[in-house]
Structure formats: C-alpha cells, structure tokens
Design a protein around this motif. Structure first.
Motif, PDB file in Angstrom:
ATOM      1  N   GLU A 104       0.831  -1.205   0.000  1.00  0.00           N
ATOM      2  CA  GLU A 104       0.000   0.000   0.000  1.00  0.00           C
ATOM      3  C   GLU A 104       0.863   1.252   0.000  1.00  0.00           C
ATOM      4  N   LEU A 105       1.997   1.187   0.722  1.00  0.00           N
ATOM      5  CA  LEU A 105       2.839   2.380   0.906  1.00  0.00           C
ATOM      6  C   LEU A 105       4.261   1.924   1.183  1.00  0.00           C
TER       7      LEU A 105
ATOM      8  N   HIS B   4       1.900  -3.126   4.041  1.00  0.00           N
ATOM      9  CA  HIS B   4       1.423  -4.076   3.036  1.00  0.00           C
ATOM     10  C   HIS B   4       0.466  -5.097   3.635  1.00  0.00           C
ATOM     11  N   ALA B   5      -0.247  -5.750   2.734  1.00  0.00           N
ATOM     12  CA  ALA B   5      -1.040  -6.931   3.102  1.00  0.00           C
ATOM     13  C   ALA B   5      -0.320  -8.149   2.535  1.00  0.00           C
ATOM     14  N   LEU B   6      -0.465  -9.274   3.193  1.00  0.00           N
ATOM     15  CA  LEU B   6       0.078 -10.534   2.679  1.00  0.00           C
ATOM     16  C   LEU B   6      -1.098 -11.461   2.363  1.00  0.00           C
ATOM     17  N   VAL B   7      -1.216 -11.860   1.102  1.00  0.00           N
ATOM     18  CA  VAL B   7      -2.257 -12.832   0.752  1.00  0.00           C
ATOM     19  C   VAL B   7      -1.639 -14.221   0.847  1.00  0.00           C
TER      20      VAL B   7
ATOM     21  N   GLY C 120      -5.804   5.747  -2.276  1.00  0.00           N
ATOM     22  CA  GLY C 120      -4.794   4.881  -2.882  1.00  0.00           C
ATOM     23  C   GLY C 120      -5.410   3.774  -3.720  1.00  0.00           C
ATOM     24  N   PRO C 121      -4.609   3.169  -4.610  1.00  0.00           N
ATOM     25  CA  PRO C 121      -5.109   2.133  -5.530  1.00  0.00           C
ATOM     26  C   PRO C 121      -5.011   0.707  -4.982  1.00  0.00           C
ATOM     27  N   PHE C 122      -4.966   0.557  -3.658  1.00  0.00           N
ATOM     28  CA  PHE C 122      -4.713  -0.765  -3.077  1.00  0.00           C
ATOM     29  C   PHE C 122      -5.670  -1.842  -3.600  1.00  0.00           C
TER      30      PHE C 122
ATOM     31  N   LEU D  53      -4.674  -5.142  -5.616  1.00  0.00           N
ATOM     32  CA  LEU D  53      -5.019  -6.475  -5.104  1.00  0.00           C
ATOM     33  C   LEU D  53      -5.724  -7.287  -6.197  1.00  0.00           C
ATOM     34  N   THR D  54      -6.671  -6.647  -6.873  1.00  0.00           N
ATOM     35  CA  THR D  54      -7.418  -7.318  -7.942  1.00  0.00           C
ATOM     36  C   THR D  54      -6.500  -7.662  -9.108  1.00  0.00           C
ATOM     37  N   ALA D  55      -5.625  -6.716  -9.484  1.00  0.00           N
ATOM     38  CA  ALA D  55      -4.700  -6.944 -10.603  1.00  0.00           C
ATOM     39  C   ALA D  55      -3.752  -8.103 -10.306  1.00  0.00           C
ATOM     40  N   ALA D  56      -3.453  -8.317  -9.019  1.00  0.00           N
ATOM     41  CA  ALA D  56      -2.565  -9.422  -8.638  1.00  0.00           C
ATOM     42  C   ALA D  56      -3.300 -10.767  -8.638  1.00  0.00           C
TER      43      ALA D  56
END
Ligand SMILES: [Zn+2]
Length: 283
Positions: free
Chosen positions: A15-16, A56-59, A90-92, A96-99
């Motif tokens: 995210e940052l 960040h987030a971890l999937v 922000g584009p988070f 996330l979707t693009a990943a």
C-alpha cells in the motif's frame, strides 16, 4: 512479489513504501547506528542508514483457503494521528485485484493486531457507511486483542480506528474472535506474541516439511533483531515486546524458515552473538 512455503503461496500487496522518516517509530535506530549493521544494506536500509519499510497486506493461499493477513491503512479514513493517513485515495484494491485477488475472492481476513496500519482495508466507505471490503470473508480477530481495543480506545484516534475499521465487521456478523494460539487451517497455526499490543499474534506456516513465519509487528524492522531492546514507540509493553522478540527469534533462528515481517520483506534469522541478524531470502 511472492514466496512459497511448501504448497502455501504468500503474495505481498504494497500500500505504501517509505525510506527514512522512521524516527517517530524507532527512535534508537539512528542513521549512524544502522550503518553499523551492514547486513541491512541495501535490502532493508540505504547506504546512509535510512530504514526501508512498507505498509502491506500478505495474501496467503493454502490448498483450501485464501487469507488476507493485515489490511493496511485504507482509503477515506479520518481522525488518524498521522496527517497523511487521513483521506487517502490509494489504488490498493485495484492492485489487489490486478494481482489476481479480487476482494470477493478472499475467504478469510486475519489481523495480527488491531493497530491503524493493519485494519484499514477491513472496511470501505459506501454511501456514507463503513462496510466490510471483503464481503464473503470471515474476519479473524484475536479475542484478547479485540477486547482490549473495545475497552481501551479512549483517545480520539484509537476510538476512530475501532469505530470505522473493526466495529462494522462485528456489526455485519463477519467477525470470529479466536484464541491467540488457534489453528486456522491445516497449514497455519497462530503464535501468541504479546508486547507490541496486548493480544498480538504471529502466523506459523507448515507445509510439506517447509516452514514460514509471518511475524506481524513483533519487529517493525530487522534492525530490532540485532537490538532486541529497541522497542518501538507503538509497543504497548516495551519490556514484554523485547522478551517476545528474543523468544520468537530464538525459536526460528538458524533454520530454513522463511520469515516475513509486517513491514519488511522475507529473509532468514541467524544467531549473531547474543542477538540475531536477518539474511534476505534468496541471497
Ligand atoms: Zn504496523
């Protein structure tokens, strides 16, 4: 950016990212002290000794689950004590979707603790109301952590965080309160790691003989592996947080365990004298 632990895949969604400006969180980590830890450079600090960190987030994908671990700052939030964390656009979610992880594909959200930079995307603002971002997910909160912030969010900023990012999940009936040592699925067990916050939890991943550890904020930065007593200004109990660091790092040091932080990338913990150092994964 992603890593594998057996059949479990871990993907970081940033995210940052920040370089420097970390004195407010780790006041003892001066540029001069960081330059004395050359193993931090260049992955975790610059040549000048400024710390590199990320929110960040971890999937975490297991054969049966798709889990988002920690959810960053979020958009449109108000009342945060750090001015730039308010009214973010922000584009988070797009990232996330693009990943490959549209929000509706996440079946579990797990917050290692309930601080501002770990719960933000739990909710998003729709028509003036905070609603769960991950509409099909169960949200897993530590029961001890949840009870603490429910009862102790007296400062306005803490109250705002709880009200806009935690309470709406409970009201929507999507929260599960669990013990800090609960087993989440076949591959993931929680480890209680109090100190940074009262009910802080880390994730222990085991799959096909391989191991991983998602520390959350046991350390904000690998420099705290060398200086276990460098507690963060955000630690609710600095003495306990230092004790937790020593115990957790001792348990996983000098073994092929992939370790990923709440604010830093993957590596391996090695004993170094009376403390530890962190060797970036793949090197
Ligand atoms: Zn954090």
């Amino acid at each position: 950016m992603h890593w594998n632990v057996g059949r479990v895949k871990i993907t970081k969604i940033v995210e940052l990212e920040t370089v420097g400006h970390t004195r407010f969180i780790l006041p003892l980590a001066t540029n001069e002290e960081i330059r004395k830890l050359p193993w931090l450079i260049p992955h975790f600090a610059t040549e000048e000794g400024r710390l590199k960190m990320s929110i960040h987030a971890l999937v975490v994908e297991t054969p049966s689950r798709r889990i988002a671990v920690d959810t960053g700052l979020g958009n449109d939030k108000q009342g945060r004590s750090i001015p730039t964390w308010n009214n973010r656009r922000g584009p988070f979610l797009d990232d996330l979707t693009a990943a490959g992880f549209p929000p509706e594909s996440i079946d579990t959200v797990l917050c290692t603790h309930l601080h501002v930079d770990h719960v933000g995307w739990n909710t998003r603002l729709v028509g003036g109301r905070w609603v769960p971002t991950f509409e099909k997910a169960r949200y897993v909160f530590g029961e001890r952590e949840y009870a603490y912030w429910r009862d102790h969010s007296v400062e306005p900023d803490k109250a705002a965080i709880f009200a806009d990012s935690v309470a709406p999940i409970v009201e929507a009936g999507q929260a599960d309160l669990i013990a800090s040592d609960a087993r989440i699925c076949e591959e993931i067990t929680l480890i209680p790691t109090p100190g940074h916050s009262p009910g802080h939890m880390s994730l222990h991943i085991r799959s096909e003989g391989e191991e991983g550890l998602l520390t959350g904020d046991v350390a904000h930065h690998p420099c705290q592996m060398a200086h276990l007593d460098w507690s963060s200004t955000a630690d609710s109990d600095p003495v306990q947080s230092a004790k937790t660091r020593r115990e957790l790092f001792a348990r996983f040091a000098d073994r092929p365990v992939l370790v990923i932080g709440g604010h830093f990338d993957a590596g391996h913990i090695q004993r170094d004298g009376n403390a530890f150092k962190f060797i970036v994964a793949g090197s």
